[in-house]
Design an enzyme around this catalytic site. Sequence first.
Site, short mmCIF file in Angstrom:
data_model
loop_
_atom_site.label_atom_id
_atom_site.label_comp_id
_atom_site.label_asym_id
_atom_site.label_seq_id
_atom_site.Cartn_x
_atom_site.Cartn_y
_atom_site.Cartn_z
N SER A 33 0.85 -1.23 0.04
CA SER A 33 -0.01 0.23 -0.16
C SER A 33 1.07 1.25 0.26
O SER A 33 0.17 2.25 -0.19
CB SER A 33 -1.06 0.07 1.28
OG SER A 33 -0.14 -0.09 2.45
N HIS A 166 -39.00 23.27 -13.60
CA HIS A 166 -38.97 22.62 -15.09
C HIS A 166 -38.19 23.04 -15.85
O HIS A 166 -38.31 23.00 -17.23
CB HIS A 166 -40.17 22.37 -15.37
CG HIS A 166 -41.48 21.93 -14.36
ND1 HIS A 166 -41.65 20.67 -14.16
CD2 HIS A 166 -42.06 22.55 -13.49
CE1 HIS A 166 -42.53 20.62 -13.12
NE2 HIS A 166 -42.82 21.92 -12.78
N SER A 287 -12.22 26.38 -28.56
CA SER A 287 -12.24 25.49 -29.61
C SER A 287 -11.10 25.37 -30.63
O SER A 287 -10.65 26.44 -31.15
CB SER A 287 -13.41 25.27 -30.22
OG SER A 287 -13.23 24.55 -31.42
N LYS A 293 -15.87 29.75 -30.38
CA LYS A 293 -16.37 29.15 -29.25
C LYS A 293 -15.65 29.46 -28.02
O LYS A 293 -14.40 29.64 -28.17
CB LYS A 293 -16.15 27.63 -29.44
CG LYS A 293 -17.33 27.12 -30.66
CD LYS A 293 -17.68 25.79 -30.32
CE LYS A 293 -18.34 25.60 -29.14
NZ LYS A 293 -19.04 24.13 -28.90
N GLU A 300 -17.87 21.98 -16.74
CA GLU A 300 -18.17 20.59 -17.01
C GLU A 300 -17.32 19.63 -16.20
O GLU A 300 -18.24 18.39 -16.23
CB GLU A 300 -18.04 20.55 -18.57
CG GLU A 300 -18.95 21.22 -19.64
CD GLU A 300 -18.55 21.06 -21.01
OE1 GLU A 300 -19.39 20.66 -21.79
OE2 GLU A 300 -17.58 21.70 -21.24
N TYR A 327 -9.98 -6.16 12.27
CA TYR A 327 -9.36 -5.77 10.96
C TYR A 327 -9.35 -6.97 9.97
O TYR A 327 -9.01 -8.02 10.15
CB TYR A 327 -7.87 -5.44 10.94
CG TYR A 327 -7.19 -5.04 10.03
CD1 TYR A 327 -7.43 -3.29 9.46
CD2 TYR A 327 -6.47 -5.70 9.22
CE1 TYR A 327 -6.62 -3.16 8.40
CE2 TYR A 327 -5.71 -5.68 8.00
CZ TYR A 327 -5.68 -3.69 7.85
OH TYR A 327 -5.12 -3.66 6.49
N GLN A 332 -7.51 -2.29 3.60
CA GLN A 332 -6.39 -1.20 3.03
C GLN A 332 -6.81 -0.40 1.71
O GLN A 332 -6.27 0.53 1.38
CB GLN A 332 -5.25 -2.22 2.70
CG GLN A 332 -4.08 -1.55 2.02
CD GLN A 332 -2.76 -2.52 2.11
OE1 GLN A 332 -2.17 -2.60 2.96
NE2 GLN A 332 -2.52 -3.12 1.00
N LYS A 335 -8.16 3.79 1.36
CA LYS A 335 -7.55 5.06 1.28
C LYS A 335 -7.79 5.75 -0.16
O LYS A 335 -7.80 7.01 -0.41
CB LYS A 335 -5.88 4.85 1.73
CG LYS A 335 -5.70 4.76 3.29
CD LYS A 335 -4.39 4.23 3.57
CE LYS A 335 -4.45 3.27 4.63
NZ LYS A 335 -5.18 2.07 4.28
N1 ARG Z 1 -1.34 -1.13 5.05
C1 ARG Z 1 -2.43 -1.62 6.02
C2 ARG Z 1 -3.78 -0.90 5.78
O1 ARG Z 1 -3.57 0.06 5.08
C3 ARG Z 1 -1.82 -1.51 7.31
C4 ARG Z 1 -2.54 -2.36 8.57
C5 ARG Z 1 -1.94 -3.69 8.39
N2 ARG Z 1 -2.31 -4.57 9.20
C6 ARG Z 1 -2.24 -5.82 8.95
N3 ARG Z 1 -2.69 -6.72 10.07
N4 ARG Z 1 -1.77 -6.53 7.97
O2 ARG Z 1 -4.71 -1.30 6.04
#
Ligand code: ARG
Length: 470
Positions: A33, A166, A287, A293, A300, A327, A332, A335
């Site tokens: 990651s 409308h 354009s 234009k 847009e 978890y 992961q 993000k």
């Molecule tokens: N790179 C992982 C994430 O973003 C960090 C947590 C990893 N934890 C684990 N038990 N492998 O989620």
Amino acid sequence: MSERDDSKSGSNAMWGGRFAEGPSAIMREINASIPFDKALWRQDIAASKAHVAMLGAQGIVSAEDAATISAGLDSVAAEYAATGVPENWDLEDIHMTTESRLAELIGPVAGRLHTARSRNDQVATDFRLWVRDACDAADAGLAALQAALVTRAGEHAASIMPGFTHLQTAQPVTLGHHLMAYYEMARRDRSRFADARARMNQSPLGSAALAGTGFPIDRHATASALGFDGPTANSLDSVSDRDFALDYLMAAAQTALHLSRLAEEFIIWASQPFGFVRLPDSLSTGSSIMPQKKNPDAAELVRGHAGRIIGSLTSLMITMKGLPLAYSKDMQDDKPPVFEAAGLLTLCLAAMTGMVAETTFRTDRMRAAAELGYATATDLADWLVRQANIPFREAHHITGAAVKLAESRGVALDQLPLDDLQAIDARIDERVYAALSVEASVAARASHGGTAPDQVRLRVAEARMALGLE
Ligand code: ARG
């Protein structure tokens, strides 16, 4: 080629290309990651410093080791700031990248930093800190948009344009009133970000892998060092909760939706048949083939980017749905959608702020358009109710006849001679003409929150106070 031929050609046929090393290469790539979570480096350093200071204060590591680790983290941060975060997939993520560099700089004592924590509470903490900043950035961007809106609304509190339902001409409104509608949307958006921020402001740090820790940590200390209101209450929830990211994305999606509506207004207004605005050159493009234009590309793209931001929300919801406690590595993937949405939102807010601030409003064209389409027909009906005490439904009917007549002659309502109006209903007299102008129409709508210029000025004044512009 048959399957047997494939198998004969050895492992390279199956694990070809960049996966020539086989499963280990695939694992390295799918697991990493760092290409995106390196964006968390500032939060990762801050959380580690808070953690190690607490470990030192609690006597879990010696004061000397805590000081060495803390200084080492500062050095790593200085390197990241100067040359960026190195991307080594074998180190997986920002947490391991930082710890590994720390060990290179200060030696084995670096290994004490990870006492009483896990990457699970670490990433939950880092990401919360990042999203909290993103809430603050969205709030600042929305405040700037609001400031531009109230400034232009103040200038155009009495500028008349057609109001639509409308997308058909309905009643005259003021441009200031129209712009202040978007101020209200931005106000609600800000309150959603504020809400999200308040709810997320609890520290997961110290939840460790999932069950808490046997070390005598002080979660209140780390929480307060990182600006959280306090520690979270349940370690399982803490390492598996991504509500804070979803809350952010929901607020972002709603904001993007509003921005796309504002963008659409500018796109319509800039079209030749409308001609209500001249867009700023800086936020339009020419354009390559049609010299006349000027395209509303920025607007847009804001309209388009709303789709990607809403998609980010959908993406994370689908990632999280059905995940058991605590978890899971799926998380992961939390993000990229948040990072993408936050980047796009900042850009879209800036684009629309510039658009509002710099656009030339062609008030002559707006006013002329407000005269078309029998926009003051309701005013005739209202006049009949007020002056002749006619029930509104009947007044509506009489007005319909007047509009039909005016239409057949190709004239505006106030261009019909009094004789003709009186032939439709004898209770009409010459005072009606005063009610039929677009100015009279907007001035009459002075109910709280109505379009009358005085109402708009009141709302603008209140808004300027709220924004601290006065
Ligand atoms: N790179 C992982 C994430 O973003 C960090 C947590 C990893 N934890 C684990 N038990 N492998 O989620």
